[in-house]
Every structure is written in structure tokens, then in C-alpha cells.
Design an enzyme around this catalytic site. Structure first.
Site, PDB file in Angstrom:
ATOM      1  N   THR A  75       1.922   1.210 -12.923  1.00 43.25           N
ATOM      2  CA  THR A  75       1.729   2.524 -13.541  1.00 43.25           C
ATOM      3  C   THR A  75       0.111   2.573 -13.877  1.00 43.25           C
ATOM      4  OG1 THR A  75       3.656   3.095 -14.254  1.00 43.25           O
ATOM      5  CG2 THR A  75       1.902   4.379 -15.146  1.00 43.25           C
ATOM      6  N   ASN A 152      10.127   3.663  -3.101  1.00 42.68           N
ATOM      7  CA  ASN A 152      10.975   2.783  -4.036  1.00 42.68           C
ATOM      8  C   ASN A 152      12.476   3.386  -3.890  1.00 42.68           C
ATOM      9  OD1 ASN A 152       9.158   5.106  -5.256  1.00 42.68           O
ATOM     10  ND2 ASN A 152      10.560   5.109  -6.823  1.00 42.68           N
ATOM     11  N   HIS A 204       6.857  -7.264 -12.428  1.00 43.23           N
ATOM     12  CA  HIS A 204       8.164  -7.112 -12.702  1.00 43.23           C
ATOM     13  C   HIS A 204       8.957  -6.723 -11.264  1.00 43.23           C
ATOM     14  CE1 HIS A 204       9.579  -2.978 -13.418  1.00 43.23           C
ATOM     15  NE2 HIS A 204       8.374  -2.801 -13.617  1.00 43.23           N
ATOM     16  N   THR A 240      -8.335  -8.187 -23.903  1.00 43.16           N
ATOM     17  CA  THR A 240      -8.157  -9.758 -23.764  1.00 43.16           C
ATOM     18  C   THR A 240      -6.900  -9.613 -22.944  1.00 43.16           C
ATOM     19  OG1 THR A 240      -8.737  -9.816 -26.132  1.00 43.16           O
ATOM     20  CG2 THR A 240      -7.560 -11.674 -25.262  1.00 43.16           C
ATOM     21  N   CYS A 328      13.188   4.849 -12.898  1.00 44.29           N
ATOM     22  CA  CYS A 328      12.401   5.308 -13.874  1.00 44.29           C
ATOM     23  C   CYS A 328      12.704   6.709 -14.279  1.00 44.29           C
ATOM     24  CB  CYS A 328      10.959   5.220 -13.300  1.00 44.29           C
ATOM     25  SG  CYS A 328      10.412   3.702 -12.691  1.00 44.29           S
TER      26      CYS A 328
END
Ligand code: PLP
Length: 402
Positions: A75, A152, A204, A240, A328
Site C-alpha cells: 500500500t 488479487n 507478506h 529508520t 482487505c
């Protein structure tokens, strides 16, 4: 005793592979340094991030690992491609009606709040674009084209390499982005020989953990950073680095590359066997989308005149995990925007189930689903309010078989 889980929902998320877990563990423990630090303890961590960039670039077939930017997910990568647009005179975007919400919603946002005009291209019943319509939609002020590599929900593959060629021929300044979250690790991706400028992937979906993703940005592409902060990722994405996640993504990418052949053969055969088994035994089953131009692990099957959510609940009781529409958007009973764009009849859209396999799927799990599915469907057919339609459909299917 916990029930055995048969996990056929790998387009929603995947099991993290042992190789990725083992690679990332030291970075959650003793190797906690910050790769930007001047001291050796932190600074040497940078070498692992570099290796991961090379592994991830190899999965994408990128010419130069420096073209890979690590992000937090698919995303974020899509948002980066859209929100990084720089030319104030170019305010036209082209995308498709079957994109993931991470593309559709950012496109709608730019349309509503930032004076962009967006063309949403439709697809045919196979899930494919009309190439002439695509070409005609390109304008001198088109800033960005965003077409997903693989869908998807249906697994349908779109010809993004060809589309990028067409686009650049008509307007060389256009940025061409493809959401390859569902293509990476399932089919070969080789960016260097194409005209594609940006490609997103998500950890993932390829057996790395959640919380890490990447975007390939071709050298020289004009894209301003979306996450402003430190100089990390050469100033293209402040924050970071999620070193453990990045190292896991690198290892998962390397593994995914080595399993591509397995996807194309063993995983595909299991998917095809599952599909055939269900189509043979359930008269109201039909496959949605192209059965040829498709990633090897996915099948989207509609069971006409019954509710997908009810099927999922029955399957879940049997330990079988699948999904209806996109994970989703589940929790939202809106029928799939992808199947609707393909013109699938309403009574079939509502009963659609997506099975998505992975290299961890076993043959005996497929046997079990083929055995159980007809029982579930028969039970739900018997309580459907569409008894006349079901009877007629059964007669037609029986006549076609004989
Ligand atoms: N693009 C596609 C095609 C997807 O299937 C998904 C997730 O389902 C995403 C993007 C979003 O990826 P992430 O969950 O990493 O944000």
C-alpha cells in the site's frame, strides 16, 4: 486438539518461510544497531540491508539494486508512486477498474482533492483491457499510468510490459507503475528489459513478514519522496530502516526466485486439479476470469445462487481457509468491484470464492477440499431462495454433459 488448518488464502497473506525467520532473528536480538550510525556496531548492519536490496532486485529483475526502495507494505509503495508525481501541468492519470483499493483509493483522493482527472479503464469478462481503448486514453497531459500485473481476486495477468511499450511510444514522459504484489514470486518479473518505471511488491505475500515491502523506481524517474524525514533510502523514503523485515524480505525474495519453477508446475497442477474437481462435482460452479492468462496459484470460483460468506463459514468449520472477494475488503459485504467490472452476473458475484495456494499447499489438502466442497455446496443449494433457477441450471448442465 486443535483442528488442522488447510490454508488456501495465500493471496491474503502467506506463512513466513523458515529461511526468512532465521535470517531476521539476529536483527531482533543482538544485532539491533542502526545502519545509519557512524560506529561499527550499527554501521555494519548496512551490509545486510545492501544484500537484501540485491536479493529483492533480483526477484524483480532490476538492473541496479539502487533502484529498489524499501517501504512498509504494498500500500505504501502504491501511495509513493501516486503521491510522488511532480509536474504541476500534468494532471491526468490512467488506471483500471480492477485495481486493489491501495491504488483506487489514492487515485480517487488525487481526483477529489488535488485536481487530477482519472480515467478508470474497464475490462472484459476475461478480466482483460481493450488495447485500443488503452492507447486512446493516453493524453499529452497524462502523468501516470497504473495497471496491476496480476489481479488479487482472480489471478488474471495483465500485459503490463506491452502496455508500457504502447504508453511510452505515444508519450515518452509518462510514468508507468505496476502493482506487482500478486505477481512477484508467482511468475517471472524482469523489469530491466521493459519500459516499466515503477513496480511494487509486498513482503507478506511472498513468505516474508508483514510490515515490509518495496518499490522499484527506474533511475531518472521524476518522483518526489512521499515520506519526508532522514536521508534513508537515498532520501526517497525517510524513517529508520526496518532492518529485520528488510533482511527477511531479501531472503524471501531469494527463496521465491528459486521456487518459481515449482509454482509454474506443482502449484499450478494442484490449483488445476482443485478447480476441475469442484467444477465436475458442483453444477452451479463457474470459474471467473481468464483460465490461461492467470498466475498459477489462484482460482476464483462462483457458486451461482448461493452466498459466498455462507460458503466460507462452512469451509472454516472444516478448517479450510479461503476468501470471498478481497480479504482487505471483507467485513464489508459490498460485492467484489473486480467481478462486477468483468460483468459477472450479480447472482454469481455474491457466491464467489477465491482459493489461493502456495508452495506449502499439500496434495492431500487438495483431496480434502475436493471431497468436502460438494457436500457444502449441496447443503447451501438446498436452502437457497433461488430453487427454480438452480433446478433449471442443473437441467442445462446435465443436458450439456450427456
Ligand atoms: N496490491 C495487491 C494486488 C494486493 O493484493 C494487496 C494486498 O492484498 C496490496 C496491493 C496491498 O499490500 P499490503 O497488504 O502489503 O499493503
Amino acid at each position: 486438539m486443535t483442528k488442522k488448518v488447510i490454508y488456501l488464502d495465500n493471496n491474503a497473506t502467506t506463512k513466513v518461510c523458515d529461511e526468512a525467520i532465521n535470517a531476521m532473528l539476529p536483527f531482533l536480538g543482538e544485532r539491533y544497531g542502526n545502519p545509519s550510525s557512524m560506529h561499527t556496531f550499527g554501521g555494519e548492519i548496512g551490509a545486510y540491508v545492501k544484500k537484501s536490496r540485491e536479493q529483492t532486485a533480483a526477484l524483480m529483475g532490476a538492473a541496479d539494486p539502487q533502484e529498489v526502495v524499501f517501504t512498509s507494505c504494498g500500500t505504501e509503495s502504491s501511495n509513493m508512486a501516486f503521491r510522488g508525481l511532480t509536474d504541476p501541468r500534468k494532471r491526468h492519470i490512467i488506471t483500471t477498474k480492477v485495481e486493489h483499493p491501495c491504488v483506487l483509493n489514492v487515485a480517487r483522493h488525487l481526483e477529489k482533492n488535488h485536481d487530477y482527472e482519472v480515467t478508470y479503464l474497464g475490462v472484459d469478462t476475461e478480466g482483460q483491457l481493450d488495447l485500443d481503448e488503452f492507447k486512446d486514453s493516453i493524453r499529452p497531459d497524462t502523468a501516470l499510468i497504473s495497471v496491476m500485473w496480476a489481479n488479487n481476486e482472480t489471478g488474471v495477468i495483465l500485459p503490463v510490459e506491452q502496455l508500457a511499450e504502447i504508453a511510452k511510444e505515444k508519450n515518452p514522459d509518462i510514468l508507468f507503475f505496476t502493482d506487482a504484489v500478486q505477481a512477484a514470486g508467482k511468475i517471472p518479473i524482469n523489469i530491466k528489459g521493459t519500459k516499466i518505471d515503477m513496480v511494487s511488491i509486498s513482503g507478506h505475500k511472498i513468505h516474508a513478514p508483514k510490515g515490509v515491502g518495496a518499490i522499484y523506481v527506474r533511475k531518472g524517474s521524476l518522483l518526489s519522496p512521499f515520506m519526508l524525514g532522514g536521508h534513508q533510502e537515498r532520501g526517497q523514503r525517510g524513517g529508520t530502516e526496518n532492518v529485520a523485515g528488510i533482511v527477511a524480505l531479501g531472503m524471501a525474495s531469494e527463496q521465491a526466485l528459486s521456487y518459481l519453477e515449482d509454482e509454474a508446475t506443482r502449484v499450478k497442477q494442484m490449483r488445476d486439479r482443485l478447480e476441475r474437481g469442484i467444477l465436475e462435482k458442483c453444477f452451479n460452479a463457474r470459474v471467473n476470469g481468464s483460465r490461461i492468462k492467470r498466475v498459477p496459484n489462484t482460482t476464483n470460483i462462483s457458486f451461482e445462487y448461493i452466498e459466498g460468506e455462507l460458503i466460507l463459514l462452512h469451509l472454516s468449520d472444516l478448517g479450510i481457509c479461503a476468501s470471498s472477494g478481497s480479504a482487505c475488503t471483507s467485513g464489508n459485504l459490498e460485492p467484489s468491484h473486480v467481478l462486477r467490472a468483468m460483468g459477472i452476473p450479480f447472482t454469481a458475484v455474491h457466491g464467489s470464492i477465491r482459493f489461493s495456494l502456495s508452495r506449502y499447499t499439500a496434495e492431500d489438502e487438495i483431496d480434502y477440499v475436493i471431497e468436502k466442497m460438494p457436500e457444502v455446496i449441496e447443503k447451501l443449494n438446498s436452502i437457497s431462495p433461488f430453487q427454480t433457477e438452480l433446478r433449471e441450471l442443473k437441467e442445462i448442465k446435465t443436458a450439456m454433459k450427456s
